[in-house]
Enzyme design. Sequence first.
Site, short mmCIF file in Angstrom:
data_model
loop_
_atom_site.label_atom_id
_atom_site.label_comp_id
_atom_site.label_asym_id
_atom_site.label_seq_id
_atom_site.Cartn_x
_atom_site.Cartn_y
_atom_site.Cartn_z
N TYR A 158 12.28 87.49 20.28
CA TYR A 158 13.25 86.78 19.44
C TYR A 158 12.83 86.80 17.98
O TYR A 158 13.65 86.96 17.08
CB TYR A 158 13.42 85.34 19.92
CG TYR A 158 14.24 85.21 21.18
CD1 TYR A 158 15.61 85.43 21.15
CD2 TYR A 158 13.66 84.86 22.39
CE1 TYR A 158 16.38 85.31 22.30
CE2 TYR A 158 14.41 84.74 23.54
CZ TYR A 158 15.78 84.96 23.50
OH TYR A 158 16.53 84.85 24.63
N ARG A 167 27.32 66.78 23.80
CA ARG A 167 27.42 68.02 23.01
C ARG A 167 28.51 67.91 21.94
O ARG A 167 28.41 68.53 20.88
CB ARG A 167 27.71 69.18 23.96
CG ARG A 167 27.67 70.54 23.32
CD ARG A 167 27.90 71.62 24.34
NE ARG A 167 27.95 72.94 23.73
CZ ARG A 167 28.15 74.06 24.39
NH1 ARG A 167 28.33 74.03 25.71
NH2 ARG A 167 28.18 75.23 23.77
N ARG A 204 24.33 72.18 30.44
CA ARG A 204 25.67 72.69 30.19
C ARG A 204 26.69 72.61 31.32
O ARG A 204 27.87 72.72 31.06
CB ARG A 204 25.53 74.14 29.75
CG ARG A 204 24.70 74.99 30.69
CD ARG A 204 24.22 76.24 30.01
NE ARG A 204 23.54 77.13 30.96
CZ ARG A 204 23.27 78.38 30.72
NH1 ARG A 204 23.64 78.92 29.59
NH2 ARG A 204 22.65 79.11 31.61
N ARG A 256 17.33 75.06 33.93
CA ARG A 256 18.43 74.63 33.07
C ARG A 256 19.28 73.54 33.73
O ARG A 256 20.48 73.42 33.46
CB ARG A 256 19.31 75.81 32.65
CG ARG A 256 18.60 76.76 31.69
CD ARG A 256 19.53 77.83 31.18
NE ARG A 256 18.81 78.74 30.29
CZ ARG A 256 19.18 79.98 30.03
NH1 ARG A 256 20.26 80.48 30.59
NH2 ARG A 256 18.50 80.74 29.21
N ASP A 286 13.81 73.74 24.28
CA ASP A 286 14.08 75.17 24.16
C ASP A 286 12.77 75.91 23.93
O ASP A 286 11.89 75.39 23.23
CB ASP A 286 15.06 75.43 23.01
CG ASP A 286 15.60 76.85 23.04
OD1 ASP A 286 14.95 77.75 22.48
OD2 ASP A 286 16.67 77.07 23.63
#
Length: 343
Positions: free
Chosen positions: A155, A42, A33, A29, A78
Amino acid sequence: MSSTPLQNRLFLDALEGKKTERPPVWMMRQAGRYLPEYMELRKKYTFFERVKTPELACEITLQPIDIVGTDAAILFSDILVILECLSTEVELKPGFGPYIPDPIRTAEQAMNVKVRPATDELKYVYDAISTTRKALNGRVPIIGFAGGPWTNFCYLVEGQGSKTFSTAKSFLFSETKAAQHVLKVLTEQTIEYLHQQVAAGAQALQVFESWAAALGPDDFKKYALPCLLDIANEDYGVPLIMFCKDAEWSYPLFKESNVNGFGIGWGCTPEQARFHADGKTVQGNFDPSKLLSTPEQIEKEVIEMLDRFGPQNHIANLGHGILPNVPVENAKAFVNTIKNYRY
């Protein structure tokens, strides 16, 4: 696809079992973020706008290379995009995470799942890889990736993240034939997806079976492992890393496969990791929460980690994804300590 020679081969050399002067380093990652530059994007674009716009995905993928200086790039994407090949809508709710409005909850739904080829459905991923590889211009290799079939199944049935994935597990155990049909479809789609990523320019691949430990060892061997072995037995023409989070005990089961390296979580010691990998390359396993301490403490703990893993066949990384509140200077301290280390 760019044919520019690589200027930094450390990551690929370590995966291929070649001697290196130090361990290569990247962070799961790493594109995203915790970087202020990412946060600016974002504000302007939704998550899936960022993922599905090759130029944006490229820009985000390059940010940690420019800012933090890692030895490999991993595509900003993703694991759940592959669910689009099963005609499944995925949303990302701020503060909540992935959400599937119409999860599979019946055997009939599972048996009637509509499959669309990954070749066509995920073209934006391949375009992002090609664009990024060209933009990297040989600075570092680019890693493509996919989620493991069991993780994506979780998921798909649960409909969202979970601590236990009890809904997905109960479906697996009560509607086993239907569940295995979905797992088989996901496996076939993942193999196609990874081959297409390599064709687009990916120079290494990683499979994230993030929820491996949601199953006990016997059930993992029965349901998840056959899917992963099918994926791992393919010849993609590039090195493959398998990451079964918190199930490192399973790695000897991949001994005869085409896996080059194994991802290691922080719950496994370097000594255990070396034992389970049995001579293959290991990747990990710094606890991301430790990046919230001081740069001085990070340096001390990173050196201890590297010393314990010992020389060669090690890719320095985190035990899972970097946390969003990690200061950039601390991420740099992690990376720079490894880059200054010598065997």
